[in-house]
Design a protein around this motif. Structure first.
Motif, mmCIF file in Angstrom:
data_model
loop_
_atom_site.group_PDB
_atom_site.id
_atom_site.type_symbol
_atom_site.label_atom_id
_atom_site.label_comp_id
_atom_site.label_asym_id
_atom_site.label_seq_id
_atom_site.Cartn_x
_atom_site.Cartn_y
_atom_site.Cartn_z
ATOM 1 N N LYS A 9 -30.698 -56.318 -38.735
ATOM 2 C CA LYS A 9 -29.651 -55.764 -37.860
ATOM 3 C C LYS A 9 -29.270 -54.353 -38.301
ATOM 4 C CE LYS A 9 -24.786 -56.434 -36.613
ATOM 5 N NZ LYS A 9 -24.429 -55.118 -37.181
ATOM 6 N N ASP A 10 -29.199 -54.123 -39.613
ATOM 7 C CA ASP A 10 -28.858 -52.795 -40.113
ATOM 8 C C ASP A 10 -29.914 -51.775 -39.721
ATOM 9 O OD1 ASP A 10 -26.530 -53.694 -41.364
ATOM 10 O OD2 ASP A 10 -27.673 -54.373 -43.098
ATOM 11 N N PHE A 11 -31.180 -52.203 -39.830
ATOM 12 C CA PHE A 11 -32.269 -51.308 -39.436
ATOM 13 C C PHE A 11 -32.198 -50.984 -37.946
ATOM 14 C CE2 PHE A 11 -36.462 -51.039 -37.456
ATOM 15 C CZ PHE A 11 -36.927 -49.871 -38.043
ATOM 16 N N LEU A 12 -31.940 -51.992 -37.109
ATOM 17 C CA LEU A 12 -31.862 -51.776 -35.658
ATOM 18 C C LEU A 12 -30.692 -50.856 -35.296
ATOM 19 C CD1 LEU A 12 -32.664 -55.387 -34.365
ATOM 20 C CD2 LEU A 12 -34.180 -53.389 -34.373
ATOM 21 N N ASP A 13 -29.564 -51.030 -35.986
ATOM 22 C CA ASP A 13 -28.401 -50.179 -35.711
ATOM 23 C C ASP A 13 -28.698 -48.722 -36.067
ATOM 24 O OD1 ASP A 13 -26.920 -52.283 -34.774
ATOM 25 O OD2 ASP A 13 -25.868 -52.651 -36.677
ATOM 26 N N SER A 37 -21.512 -49.599 -50.116
ATOM 27 C CA SER A 37 -21.184 -49.327 -48.712
ATOM 28 C C SER A 37 -22.248 -49.965 -47.839
ATOM 29 C CB SER A 37 -21.133 -47.812 -48.464
ATOM 30 O OG SER A 37 -20.873 -47.547 -47.111
ATOM 31 N N ASN A 38 -21.898 -50.196 -46.583
ATOM 32 C CA ASN A 38 -22.868 -50.833 -45.688
ATOM 33 C C ASN A 38 -23.288 -49.878 -44.578
ATOM 34 O OD1 ASN A 38 -20.843 -50.946 -43.608
ATOM 35 N ND2 ASN A 38 -20.006 -52.774 -44.617
ATOM 36 N N THR A 39 -24.273 -50.317 -43.804
ATOM 37 C CA THR A 39 -24.839 -49.467 -42.741
ATOM 38 C C THR A 39 -23.817 -49.149 -41.669
ATOM 39 O OG1 THR A 39 -26.991 -50.488 -43.162
ATOM 40 C CG2 THR A 39 -26.737 -49.241 -41.117
ATOM 41 N N ASN A 40 -23.027 -50.131 -41.309
ATOM 42 C CA ASN A 40 -22.028 -49.924 -40.245
ATOM 43 C C ASN A 40 -21.037 -48.822 -40.626
ATOM 44 O OD1 ASN A 40 -23.100 -51.859 -38.544
ATOM 45 N ND2 ASN A 40 -21.804 -53.509 -39.340
ATOM 46 N N GLU A 41 -20.639 -48.791 -41.886
ATOM 47 C CA GLU A 41 -19.699 -47.764 -42.327
ATOM 48 C C GLU A 41 -20.325 -46.378 -42.221
ATOM 49 O OE1 GLU A 41 -16.988 -46.508 -46.223
ATOM 50 O OE2 GLU A 41 -18.248 -48.314 -46.274
#
Length: 484
Positions: free
Chosen positions: A225-229, A430-434
């Motif tokens: 999901k992080d890669f797709l975002d 930290s995460n991808t969304n941030e």
């Protein structure tokens, strides 16, 4: 997946490289708004037409002033006929008159006459045969009522001036509209370019993020999901940039057409923000002075006032005093010898004319009074609109300057946030969304800061246009020299 991703990235950079190479093939030119306006004034067809129409209106002065010039009338003729005594006779006559109308309304004239008459037979011995007669007269006509002080001349000059001012105001208004349209297109194009610039900067940051996500995904540290975002963000920025390139192409072509550049010229707007003190009274005084709409109505008012003067004069009775003085000479032959007599002549007379039906004069006068009142009402309406427009423009400028300072501070914070978040992302804090959120915030604040500065420059140019400082209207008063 790894190969598919980088194949896409390679394709994107290949397309970007092709676009860059096409751009480099174009001739590049950087122009400020002043440069664009000057090019419009030099080559746009409607500006050339406006010059000719203003020059045409200016020729009315020569027509009015020619009323005071000298006028020459002359005629002559020769004839042979039968007299009342059934005797054939020959006759030659000539007369010349030269006159001039004065500014006061009086007319000065000089006239001369000469005649020669010869009969085949003289019935009465004392009659001259042949007979020569000549005369020279000075005439002076003084209007005492209608035509006094020559309103046709004085008010004619005022009407010519009003006509020139109306034509000039109309052409300035039309040119203002053209300049405003061009300026708006100029700033729209500048805004599109900074959006393309920000989109390209965001593409680079998004690509860097995508590479980190792809690396961590291969290590099993992030989910799909992080890669797709991250990939969606990257492709979204590319799509935005490509759409903006289409818009920019259309805007560039339209700008090139307006200012007479070739279609292959790559025009880059150079935005110069020049601030000025905003003093309401000074601005309003200046706008009242140069507003083409106001100048048009002032010219209408002058025209109405002059036409009222002429209508009042036409309504007056005609009463002229005519004075004349002259000399006479008669010479010829009789049965008893030659004769030559000289004598002087002079006189004074009054000429009077009155029209019993005054309805036409009254109606014409009332029409001019209504025209004057309409112009006065329009002047007040336009001044009210100018007041609101200036107040609105000043408020927008002041609020924009405050907004730009706030957005600039926010942009600096967003940059720091993204750098700090990326560093934390490297260490797993930290995460991808941030990161995506921080990237979007930086993208929005950066774009808002640049576009707001462009909008502020646009507001100042709108103010300059109202103040008559964006272009010199005197260019419409000078005939363009033809190139040899």
């Amino acid at each position: 997946m790894h190969n598919i991703l980088f194949n896409k990235i390679f394709l994107v950079f290949l397309v970007m490289g092709m676009l860059i190479s096409q751009t480099n093939a174009r001739q590049k030119i950087t122009l400020s708004l002043d440069d664009v306006v000057n090019k419009i004034l030099k080559q746009y067809p409607s500006i050339k037409v406006a010059r000719l129409e203003v020059e045409q209106a200016r020729q009315e002065f020569s027509k009015i002033e020619s009323q005071l010039g000298w006028v020459l009338n002359a005629q002559s003729g020769i004839s042979r006929d039968i007299s009342a005594f059934n005797i054939p006779n020959e006759r030659f006559d000539a007369n010349v008159n030269i006159s001039s109308l004065n500014k006061s309304g009086s007319t000065f004239g000089v006239s001369g006459n000469y005649s020669y008459e010869k009969s085949d037979t003289s019935i009465i011995p004392s009659l001259l045969n042949p007979a020569r007669r000549s005369s020279l007269d000075l005439n002076y006509r003084i209007p005492l009522a209608q035509g006094e002080d020559n309103p046709n001349y004085s008010e004619g000059l005022e009407l010519a001036k009003a006509s020139l001012e109306r034509t000039l105001a109309e052409k300035i208004n039309q040119t203002d509209a053209l300049i405003s349209q061009t300026a708006n297109l100029f700033y729209d194009a500048a805004s599109t370019l900074v959006r393309i610039e920000d989109a390209n900067a965001s593409i680079k940051r998004s690509l860097r993020l995508l590479r980190y996500v792809e690396k961590n995904k291969s290590l099993g540290l992030v989910e799909k999901k992080d890669f797709l975002d991250a990939n969606a963000l990257y492709l979204e920025r590319i799509a935005e940039r490509d759409n903006l390139l289409v818009i920019w192409s259309r805007q560039r072509s339209e700008l090139n057409r307006l200012i007479g550049l070739k279609s292959n010229v790559e025009l880059f707007p150079d935005i110069k923000l020049v601030k000025k003190k905003l003093i309401r009274k000074d601005i309003l005084d200046r706008v009242y002075q140069v507003s083409p709409e106001l100048q048009f109505q002032y010219a209408r008012l002058k025209q109405a006032e002059s036409e009222i003067m002429l209508a009042n004069d036409a309504k007056r009775d005609q009463l002229d005093l005519v004075l004349s003085v002259g000399a006479r000479n008669t010479s010829g032959d009789t049965v008893i010898g030659s004769v030559s007599d000289n004598e002087w002549a002079g006189g004074a007379r009054l000429e009077y004319r009155f029209s019993f039906d005054q309805r036409g004069f009254n109606a014409g006068l009332y029409q001019k009074v209504l025209q004057k009142e309409l112009a006065e009402e329009e002047i007040e309406r336009i001044k009210t609109e100018i007041d609101y427009t200036v107040d609105s423009l000043m408020e927008q400028i002041q609020r924009s300057e405050t907004s730009i300072n706030s957005i600039k501070k926010r942009q600096e914070v967003e940059k720091e946030k993204l750098i700090e978040a990326f560093e934390r992302y490297k260490t797993g804090r930290s995460n991808t969304n941030e990161l995506i959120d921080n990237e979007n915030s930086l993208f929005i604040s950066s774009l808002l800061y640049k576009t707001r500065k462009i909008e502020l420059s646009r507001l100042y140019s709108d103010l300059d246009l109202m103040l008559g400082e964006l272009w010199d209207s005197k260019i419409l008063l000078s005939r363009e020299k033809k190139e040899e």
